[in-house]
Write a protein that holds these residues in place. Structure first.
Motif, PDB file in Angstrom:
ATOM      1  N   PHE A 174      -6.844   8.739   2.863  1.00  0.00           N
ATOM      2  CA  PHE A 174      -7.214   9.837   3.755  1.00  0.00           C
ATOM      3  C   PHE A 174      -7.459   9.335   5.170  1.00  0.00           C
ATOM      4  O   PHE A 174      -6.979   9.927   6.140  1.00  0.00           O
ATOM      5  CB  PHE A 174      -8.462  10.560   3.230  1.00  0.00           C
ATOM      6  N   ILE A 175      -8.187   8.234   5.291  1.00  0.00           N
ATOM      7  CA  ILE A 175      -8.458   7.674   6.614  1.00  0.00           C
ATOM      8  C   ILE A 175      -7.160   7.219   7.271  1.00  0.00           C
ATOM      9  O   ILE A 175      -6.977   7.388   8.482  1.00  0.00           O
ATOM     10  CB  ILE A 175      -9.480   6.521   6.509  1.00  0.00           C
ATOM     11  N   THR A 176      -6.247   6.671   6.477  1.00  0.00           N
ATOM     12  CA  THR A 176      -4.950   6.246   7.012  1.00  0.00           C
ATOM     13  C   THR A 176      -4.169   7.441   7.526  1.00  0.00           C
ATOM     14  O   THR A 176      -3.582   7.389   8.614  1.00  0.00           O
ATOM     15  CB  THR A 176      -4.135   5.509   5.929  1.00  0.00           C
ATOM     16  N   TRP A 177      -4.158   8.526   6.774  1.00  0.00           N
ATOM     17  CA  TRP A 177      -3.448   9.728   7.221  1.00  0.00           C
ATOM     18  C   TRP A 177      -4.051  10.267   8.513  1.00  0.00           C
ATOM     19  O   TRP A 177      -3.333  10.609   9.454  1.00  0.00           O
ATOM     20  CB  TRP A 177      -3.499  10.798   6.133  1.00  0.00           C
ATOM     21  N   LEU A 178      -5.378  10.338   8.555  1.00  0.00           N
ATOM     22  CA  LEU A 178      -6.057  10.864   9.730  1.00  0.00           C
ATOM     23  C   LEU A 178      -5.824   9.977  10.945  1.00  0.00           C
ATOM     24  O   LEU A 178      -5.493  10.463  12.037  1.00  0.00           O
ATOM     25  CB  LEU A 178      -7.554  11.013   9.444  1.00  0.00           C
ATOM     26  N   SER A 179      -5.978   8.677  10.770  1.00  0.00           N
ATOM     27  CA  SER A 179      -5.778   7.769  11.898  1.00  0.00           C
ATOM     28  C   SER A 179      -4.314   7.727  12.324  1.00  0.00           C
ATOM     29  O   SER A 179      -4.021   7.569  13.512  1.00  0.00           O
ATOM     30  CB  SER A 179      -6.273   6.364  11.555  1.00  0.00           C
ATOM     31  N   ALA A 180      -3.390   7.862  11.372  1.00  0.00           N
ATOM     32  CA  ALA A 180      -1.972   7.871  11.740  1.00  0.00           C
ATOM     33  C   ALA A 180      -1.657   9.067  12.617  1.00  0.00           C
ATOM     34  O   ALA A 180      -0.930   8.941  13.612  1.00  0.00           O
ATOM     35  CB  ALA A 180      -1.100   7.883  10.481  1.00  0.00           C
ATOM     36  N   THR A 181      -2.212  10.204  12.278  1.00  0.00           N
ATOM     37  CA  THR A 181      -1.976  11.396  13.088  1.00  0.00           C
ATOM     38  C   THR A 181      -2.514  11.210  14.503  1.00  0.00           C
ATOM     39  O   THR A 181      -1.811  11.460  15.485  1.00  0.00           O
ATOM     40  CB  THR A 181      -2.648  12.620  12.436  1.00  0.00           C
ATOM     41  N   LEU A 200      -0.795  -0.939   9.036  1.00  0.00           N
ATOM     42  CA  LEU A 200      -1.557  -1.987   8.360  1.00  0.00           C
ATOM     43  C   LEU A 200      -2.488  -1.401   7.298  1.00  0.00           C
ATOM     44  O   LEU A 200      -2.654  -1.969   6.219  1.00  0.00           O
ATOM     45  CB  LEU A 200      -2.359  -2.796   9.382  1.00  0.00           C
ATOM     46  N   ALA A 201      -3.084  -0.260   7.602  1.00  0.00           N
ATOM     47  CA  ALA A 201      -3.941   0.409   6.618  1.00  0.00           C
ATOM     48  C   ALA A 201      -3.121   0.868   5.413  1.00  0.00           C
ATOM     49  O   ALA A 201      -3.599   0.838   4.282  1.00  0.00           O
ATOM     50  CB  ALA A 201      -4.657   1.588   7.252  1.00  0.00           C
ATOM     51  N   GLY A 202      -1.884   1.278   5.644  1.00  0.00           N
ATOM     52  CA  GLY A 202      -1.004   1.639   4.529  1.00  0.00           C
ATOM     53  C   GLY A 202      -0.720   0.452   3.622  1.00  0.00           C
ATOM     54  O   GLY A 202      -0.615   0.608   2.407  1.00  0.00           O
ATOM     55  N   TRP A 203      -0.595  -0.722   4.213  1.00  0.00           N
ATOM     56  CA  TRP A 203      -0.404  -1.924   3.399  1.00  0.00           C
ATOM     57  C   TRP A 203      -1.622  -2.204   2.528  1.00  0.00           C
ATOM     58  O   TRP A 203      -1.491  -2.664   1.393  1.00  0.00           O
ATOM     59  CB  TRP A 203      -0.129  -3.128   4.286  1.00  0.00           C
ATOM     60  N   ILE A 204      -2.811  -1.893   3.031  1.00  0.00           N
ATOM     61  CA  ILE A 204      -4.032  -2.079   2.236  1.00  0.00           C
ATOM     62  C   ILE A 204      -4.013  -1.134   1.032  1.00  0.00           C
ATOM     63  O   ILE A 204      -4.407  -1.510  -0.070  1.00  0.00           O
ATOM     64  CB  ILE A 204      -5.278  -1.856   3.109  1.00  0.00           C
ATOM     65  N   VAL A 205      -3.534   0.094   1.226  1.00  0.00           N
ATOM     66  CA  VAL A 205      -3.432   1.048   0.120  1.00  0.00           C
ATOM     67  C   VAL A 205      -2.478   0.511  -0.948  1.00  0.00           C
ATOM     68  O   VAL A 205      -2.771   0.575  -2.147  1.00  0.00           O
ATOM     69  CB  VAL A 205      -2.965   2.430   0.638  1.00  0.00           C
ATOM     70  N   VAL A 206      -1.358  -0.028  -0.529  1.00  0.00           N
ATOM     71  CA  VAL A 206      -0.398  -0.597  -1.481  1.00  0.00           C
ATOM     72  C   VAL A 206      -1.010  -1.787  -2.206  1.00  0.00           C
ATOM     73  O   VAL A 206      -0.823  -1.967  -3.415  1.00  0.00           O
ATOM     74  CB  VAL A 206       0.906  -0.992  -0.753  1.00  0.00           C
ATOM     75  N   TRP A 207      -1.764  -2.612  -1.495  1.00  0.00           N
ATOM     76  CA  TRP A 207      -2.419  -3.766  -2.103  1.00  0.00           C
ATOM     77  C   TRP A 207      -3.434  -3.332  -3.167  1.00  0.00           C
ATOM     78  O   TRP A 207      -3.501  -3.923  -4.248  1.00  0.00           O
ATOM     79  CB  TRP A 207      -3.093  -4.572  -0.996  1.00  0.00           C
ATOM     80  N   LEU A 208      -4.197  -2.271  -2.879  1.00  0.00           N
ATOM     81  CA  LEU A 208      -5.153  -1.761  -3.871  1.00  0.00           C
ATOM     82  C   LEU A 208      -4.425  -1.230  -5.109  1.00  0.00           C
ATOM     83  O   LEU A 208      -4.889  -1.407  -6.239  1.00  0.00           O
ATOM     84  CB  LEU A 208      -6.018  -0.664  -3.264  1.00  0.00           C
ATOM     85  N   GLU A 209      -3.289  -0.577  -4.905  1.00  0.00           N
ATOM     86  CA  GLU A 209      -2.505  -0.074  -6.048  1.00  0.00           C
ATOM     87  C   GLU A 209      -1.985  -1.242  -6.889  1.00  0.00           C
ATOM     88  O   GLU A 209      -1.974  -1.166  -8.117  1.00  0.00           O
ATOM     89  CB  GLU A 209      -1.360   0.792  -5.554  1.00  0.00           C
ATOM     90  N   ALA A 210      -1.577  -2.320  -6.233  1.00  0.00           N
ATOM     91  CA  ALA A 210      -1.109  -3.495  -6.977  1.00  0.00           C
ATOM     92  C   ALA A 210      -2.226  -4.103  -7.815  1.00  0.00           C
ATOM     93  O   ALA A 210      -1.998  -4.529  -8.945  1.00  0.00           O
ATOM     94  CB  ALA A 210      -0.534  -4.532  -6.004  1.00  0.00           C
TER      95      ALA A 210
END
Length: 96
Positions: free
Chosen positions: A28-35, A78-88
């Protein structure tokens, strides 16, 4: 051996739940900050190019503004990469 796997999965269930909650918050924070950041970086980059083009900015100032616009653009990526890392990590904890 199957019983041990089931016990480990049960013990790791709170960890998976916490990781899922953290992942959703970060998404959510990634989506908000991306916008916000992508809009802001676009405005900064357009201002830098037009300011240099109309002679209002020097080349150094325009480059600094473009660099700041790029940094603001990259932060949500970069925040999106953190989301992918958590999923891994969650997938590794599942053991499948």
């Amino acid at each position: 051996m199957a019983v041990v796997r089931i016990i480990i999965k049960i013990l790791l269930l709170p960890v998976r739940i916490c990781l899922t909650i953290i992942q959703l918050v970060v998404m959510f924070i990634t989506w908000l900050s991306a916008t916000v950041f992508h809009t802001l970086s676009g405005i900064i980059c357009i201002t830098a190019v037009l300011g240099y083009g109309f002679g209002q900015e020097t080349g150094t100032e325009a480059f600094r503004m473009l660099a700041m616009g790029f940094i603001l653009y990259v932060l949500p990526i970069l925040a999106g990469w953190i989301v992918v890392w958590l999923e891994a990590i969650k997938i590794r904890l599942m053991g499948d």
